[in-house]
Scaffold this motif. Structure first.
Motif, PDB file in Angstrom:
ATOM      1  N   MET A 141      -8.757  10.088  -7.631  1.00  0.00           N
ATOM      2  CA  MET A 141      -9.679  10.998  -6.943  1.00  0.00           C
ATOM      3  C   MET A 141     -10.390  11.894  -7.945  1.00  0.00           C
ATOM      4  SD  MET A 141      -7.366  12.084  -3.632  1.00  0.00           S
ATOM      5  CE  MET A 141      -8.576  13.299  -3.121  1.00  0.00           C
ATOM      6  N   ASP A 142      -9.649  12.378  -8.942  1.00  0.00           N
ATOM      7  CA  ASP A 142     -10.237  13.271  -9.939  1.00  0.00           C
ATOM      8  C   ASP A 142     -11.311  12.571 -10.774  1.00  0.00           C
ATOM      9  OD1 ASP A 142      -8.533  15.238  -9.058  1.00  0.00           O
ATOM     10  OD2 ASP A 142      -7.097  15.020 -10.707  1.00  0.00           O
ATOM     11  N   SER A 143     -11.190  11.255 -10.920  1.00  0.00           N
ATOM     12  CA  SER A 143     -12.165  10.515 -11.740  1.00  0.00           C
ATOM     13  C   SER A 143     -13.517  10.415 -11.059  1.00  0.00           C
ATOM     14  CB  SER A 143     -11.636   9.107 -12.039  1.00  0.00           C
ATOM     15  OG  SER A 143     -11.702   8.281 -10.884  1.00  0.00           O
ATOM     16  N   GLY A 144     -13.547  10.539  -9.718  1.00  0.00           N
ATOM     17  CA  GLY A 144     -14.802  10.448  -8.979  1.00  0.00           C
ATOM     18  C   GLY A 144     -15.433   9.070  -9.022  1.00  0.00           C
ATOM     19  N   THR A 145     -14.639   8.033  -9.241  1.00  0.00           N
ATOM     20  CA  THR A 145     -15.168   6.673  -9.345  1.00  0.00           C
ATOM     21  C   THR A 145     -14.573   5.782  -8.259  1.00  0.00           C
ATOM     22  OG1 THR A 145     -13.409   6.000 -10.876  1.00  0.00           O
ATOM     23  CG2 THR A 145     -15.431   6.900 -11.833  1.00  0.00           C
ATOM     24  N   GLN A 146     -15.219   4.613  -8.069  1.00  0.00           N
ATOM     25  CA  GLN A 146     -14.714   3.646  -7.109  1.00  0.00           C
ATOM     26  C   GLN A 146     -13.667   2.778  -7.795  1.00  0.00           C
ATOM     27  OE1 GLN A 146     -17.696   1.203  -5.270  1.00  0.00           O
ATOM     28  NE2 GLN A 146     -16.222   0.046  -4.040  1.00  0.00           N
ATOM     29  N   VAL A 147     -12.440   2.894  -7.338  1.00  0.00           N
ATOM     30  CA  VAL A 147     -11.308   2.234  -8.006  1.00  0.00           C
ATOM     31  C   VAL A 147     -10.401   1.601  -6.970  1.00  0.00           C
ATOM     32  CG1 VAL A 147      -9.219   2.674  -9.369  1.00  0.00           C
ATOM     33  CG2 VAL A 147     -11.353   3.791  -9.992  1.00  0.00           C
ATOM     34  N   GLU A 148      -9.814   0.457  -7.325  1.00  0.00           N
ATOM     35  CA  GLU A 148      -8.772  -0.168  -6.508  1.00  0.00           C
ATOM     36  C   GLU A 148      -7.423   0.097  -7.170  1.00  0.00           C
ATOM     37  OE1 GLU A 148      -8.766  -1.754  -3.669  1.00  0.00           O
ATOM     38  OE2 GLU A 148     -10.906  -1.985  -3.287  1.00  0.00           O
ATOM     39  N   LEU A 149      -6.445   0.482  -6.360  1.00  0.00           N
ATOM     40  CA  LEU A 149      -5.087   0.716  -6.861  1.00  0.00           C
ATOM     41  C   LEU A 149      -4.169  -0.373  -6.316  1.00  0.00           C
ATOM     42  CD1 LEU A 149      -2.898   2.431  -8.263  1.00  0.00           C
ATOM     43  CD2 LEU A 149      -2.776   3.819  -6.165  1.00  0.00           C
ATOM     44  N   THR A 150      -3.487  -1.090  -7.198  1.00  0.00           N
ATOM     45  CA  THR A 150      -2.603  -2.169  -6.762  1.00  0.00           C
ATOM     46  C   THR A 150      -1.219  -1.641  -6.418  1.00  0.00           C
ATOM     47  OG1 THR A 150      -1.588  -2.746  -8.896  1.00  0.00           O
ATOM     48  CG2 THR A 150      -3.789  -3.643  -8.437  1.00  0.00           C
ATOM     49  N   ASP A 151      -0.386  -2.538  -5.943  1.00  0.00           N
ATOM     50  CA  ASP A 151       1.013  -2.223  -5.698  1.00  0.00           C
ATOM     51  C   ASP A 151       1.759  -2.200  -7.029  1.00  0.00           C
ATOM     52  OD1 ASP A 151       3.354  -1.686  -4.384  1.00  0.00           O
ATOM     53  OD2 ASP A 151       3.247  -3.404  -3.025  1.00  0.00           O
ATOM     54  N   VAL A 152       3.049  -1.868  -6.985  1.00  0.00           N
ATOM     55  CA  VAL A 152       3.882  -1.906  -8.188  1.00  0.00           C
ATOM     56  C   VAL A 152       4.269  -3.351  -8.488  1.00  0.00           C
ATOM     57  CG1 VAL A 152       4.729   0.431  -7.861  1.00  0.00           C
ATOM     58  CG2 VAL A 152       5.945  -1.481  -6.779  1.00  0.00           C
ATOM     59  N   LEU A 153       4.962  -3.580  -9.588  1.00  0.00           N
ATOM     60  CA  LEU A 153       5.218  -4.938 -10.064  1.00  0.00           C
ATOM     61  C   LEU A 153       6.230  -5.712  -9.219  1.00  0.00           C
ATOM     62  CD1 LEU A 153       5.405  -4.230 -13.917  1.00  0.00           C
ATOM     63  CD2 LEU A 153       3.404  -4.786 -12.521  1.00  0.00           C
ATOM     64  N   GLY A 154       7.216  -5.021  -8.687  1.00  0.00           N
ATOM     65  CA  GLY A 154       8.281  -5.729  -7.960  1.00  0.00           C
ATOM     66  C   GLY A 154       8.306  -5.393  -6.493  1.00  0.00           C
ATOM     67  N   PRO A 155       9.202  -6.078  -5.779  1.00  0.00           N
ATOM     68  CA  PRO A 155      10.160  -7.077  -6.272  1.00  0.00           C
ATOM     69  C   PRO A 155       9.502  -8.417  -6.555  1.00  0.00           C
ATOM     70  CG  PRO A 155      10.388  -6.811  -3.894  1.00  0.00           C
ATOM     71  CD  PRO A 155       9.393  -5.781  -4.336  1.00  0.00           C
ATOM     72  N   HIS A 156      10.096  -9.154  -7.493  1.00  0.00           N
ATOM     73  CA  HIS A 156       9.545 -10.465  -7.856  1.00  0.00           C
ATOM     74  C   HIS A 156      10.621 -11.262  -8.610  1.00  0.00           C
ATOM     75  CE1 HIS A 156       6.895 -13.519  -9.569  1.00  0.00           C
ATOM     76  NE2 HIS A 156       6.004 -13.143  -8.671  1.00  0.00           N
ATOM     77  N   PRO A 157      10.666 -12.590  -8.421  1.00  0.00           N
ATOM     78  CA  PRO A 157      11.643 -13.412  -9.146  1.00  0.00           C
ATOM     79  C   PRO A 157      11.549 -13.276 -10.656  1.00  0.00           C
ATOM     80  CG  PRO A 157      10.661 -14.683  -7.367  1.00  0.00           C
ATOM     81  CD  PRO A 157       9.908 -13.389  -7.430  1.00  0.00           C
ATOM     82  N   LEU A 158      10.347 -13.054 -11.190  1.00  0.00           N
ATOM     83  CA  LEU A 158      10.204 -12.920 -12.637  1.00  0.00           C
ATOM     84  C   LEU A 158      10.907 -11.672 -13.162  1.00  0.00           C
ATOM     85  CD1 LEU A 158       6.507 -14.037 -13.264  1.00  0.00           C
ATOM     86  CD2 LEU A 158       8.602 -15.257 -13.875  1.00  0.00           C
ATOM     87  N   LEU A 159      11.030 -10.643 -12.325  1.00  0.00           N
ATOM     88  CA  LEU A 159      11.755  -9.448 -12.750  1.00  0.00           C
ATOM     89  C   LEU A 159      13.259  -9.706 -12.769  1.00  0.00           C
ATOM     90  CD1 LEU A 159       9.755  -6.572 -11.014  1.00  0.00           C
ATOM     91  CD2 LEU A 159       9.587  -7.423 -13.360  1.00  0.00           C
ATOM     92  N   ALA A 160      13.737 -10.544 -11.856  1.00  0.00           N
ATOM     93  CA  ALA A 160      15.152 -10.941 -11.892  1.00  0.00           C
ATOM     94  C   ALA A 160      15.437 -11.713 -13.175  1.00  0.00           C
ATOM     95  CB  ALA A 160      15.492 -11.793 -10.666  1.00  0.00           C
ATOM     96  N   GLU A 161      14.498 -12.567 -13.566  1.00  0.00           N
ATOM     97  CA  GLU A 161      14.638 -13.306 -14.824  1.00  0.00           C
ATOM     98  C   GLU A 161      14.679 -12.344 -16.006  1.00  0.00           C
ATOM     99  OE1 GLU A 161      11.260 -15.045 -17.334  1.00  0.00           O
ATOM    100  OE2 GLU A 161      11.881 -16.750 -16.088  1.00  0.00           O
TER     101      GLU A 161
END
Length: 307
Positions: A141-161
């Motif tokens: 919000m402070d940047s004043g730009t149009q931005v997409e924010l993704t989810d966090v990395l997990g859970p995911h099988p690659l993190l279990a690895e």
């Protein structure tokens, strides 16, 4: 002997290999689309040289998977040129995108006008942490730009690895359950240490089940930021028959002070593995979240098979 115009008579001439056709044809390498939104890695925690090195390595992995990727690093607690604040990085991405378009049109190139987000922000977090996510949203919000924010990395099988690898590196788990050898220090119960309260514990529990399937030992998640959570989970594991516990940090690394991990391990009297760090899966998952947001489907990583 070669001549200035090519090989001497009688010598074989190397011709370009013909393109393979049909189902066995190699796919064209995927590159970042021109003018695509920048990938901005949002790094939590106190900035340091170690943190910057980790973030740069994650970005390097992502770039190796998607050549031409415009990737930046923004720090939640950054405030200078070495550790730029997330909001200022986002503002710079937007400015540079417009400038690149204006330069292209000025020299007569036909390029599409910038549209959509100027950046896709990927939190460098293995699991949900509502307090950190709130700060990232505020920086957006402070940047004043149009931005997409993704989810966090997990859970995911690659993190279990990745967790499995870190435990095996510390001598706390077999590297491959299919091989018939023993590890004297292998743990028979794993405390999966996360940060972010009960929400993070629930999310870590999903990756914990995948890790338990790989190791064939019980795995339970606990929150480092909840008093008594680690010791309570350790007591449950020992009460159910586990005699040798290990602490597996379900953390990339910068989220918390390392002393919290050390203190938790001492509290329950067990060894601890290293945080996930810049394990290759981290970079691939960062890129996957970015690519999915922009519809670049080939970047999606596949879940790893359990050993």
């Amino acid at each position: 002997m070669s001549t200035p115009t090519g090989p001497a008579s009688g010598l074989p001439v190397r011709m370009p290999r013909p393109r393979q056709s049909g189902r066995h044809r190699r796919p064209e390498p995927v590159v970042a689309p021109e003018g695509a939104a920048a990938l901005v890695l949002a790094v939590p925690g106190v900035p340091s040289q170690a943190t910057r090195g980790l973030a740069e390595e994650v970005i390097s992995i992502a770039r190796s998977e998607l050549p031409g990727l415009n990737a930046r690093i923004g720090y939640l607690d950054g405030d200078d040129a070495d550790f730029p604040a997330l909001a200022s990085v986002l503002a710079q991405c937007a400015t540079e995108r417009v400038a690149a378009y204006e330069l292209a049109t000025a020299v007569g190139r036909e390029v599409p006008a910038p549209e959509g987000p100027s950046a896709v922000v990927v939190p460098l977090l293995a699991g949900p942490d509502s307090a950190t996510i709130r700060r990232i949203r505020q920086a957006v919000m402070d940047s004043g730009t149009q931005v997409e924010l993704t989810d966090v990395l997990g859970p995911h099988p690659l993190l279990a690895e990745a967790l499995h690898v870190r435990l095996s590196e510390a001598g706390l788990a077999r590297a491959d359950r299919a091989r018939l050898f023993t590890v004297a220090t292998a743990a028979d119960g794993i405390v999966l240490a996360t940060v972010g309260g009960e929400e993070a514990v629930r999310a870590a529990g999903i990756t914990g089940m995948l890790l338990a399937a790989r190791l064939a030992v019980p795995v339970m998640a606990a929150a480092l930021d909840i008093d008594g959570s680690v010791s309570s989970v350790a007591a449950q594991l020992t009460g159910s028959g586990s005699a040798q516990l290990a602490l597996a940090p379900y953390l990339v690394g910068p989220e918390i002070d390392a002393s919290l991990l050390e203190g938790a391990a001492k509290e329950v009297g067990c060894a601890t593995a290293e945080p996930l760090g810049a394990y290759p899966a981290i970079g691939k998952l960062v890129l996957s979240l970015y690519a999915t947001t922009l519809g670049i489907t080939p970047a999606t990583p596949q879940g790893a098979q359990a050993h």
